[in-house]
Write a protein that holds these residues in place. Structure first.
Motif: not given
Length: 143
Positions: A105-113
């Protein structure tokens, strides 16, 4: 087996949230939130079904993360596996499936807390090549 979550999975999701994440909410709330989120392309919900019991034993939930200071990415809101099923590669399979969708889907990153006391989770995320780059406090005001 990885698959999309359905309304029929919500009792299992409610149980996973209570046992593994410490969020003991009602089934009605879980169902209401799923009904709303499952219709939104902003939310990605993937479950892991046990081959023998055909029950959901883990899941990952991410939402689109947009800000004025970054490219678009995903924010993991939940990654959870029942304690008896941990250590079998389920969490890894869920993260890899999310990463695959994010790339497609072309996302640049994945983040989480992750809460500071969840040291086993931190080791897992590091093993999956997620880097801890901040120490934060969460502030919340109930309305």
């Amino acid at each position: 087996m990885l698959r999309s979550l359905t309304m029929a999975d919500m009792p299992a999701i409610r149980e996973i949230n209570a046992i593994s994440l410490g969020y003991p909410v009602t089934l009605e709330l879980t169902q209401r939130q799923f009904k709303k989120m499952s219709k939104s392309p902003e939310h990605l919900l993937i479950g892991f079904e046990d081959d023998s019991s055909h029950q959901i034993v883990g899941y990952i939930h991410a939402e689109v993360y947009e800000s004025l200071y970054s490219e678009s990415g995903l924010n993991i809101l939940a990654l959870s596996v029942l304690p008896d099923c941990q250590g079998q590669g389920i969490g890894k399979a869920l993260i890899l499936a999310l990463e695959k969708q994010a790339k497609e889907q072309g996302f640049s990153f994945i983040r989480l807390n992750s809460a500071s006391h969840r040291e086993e989770a931190h080791a897992f995320y590091r093993k999956m090549n997620y880097n801890g780059d901040k120490t934060q406090l969460r502030f919340i005001k109930e309305l």
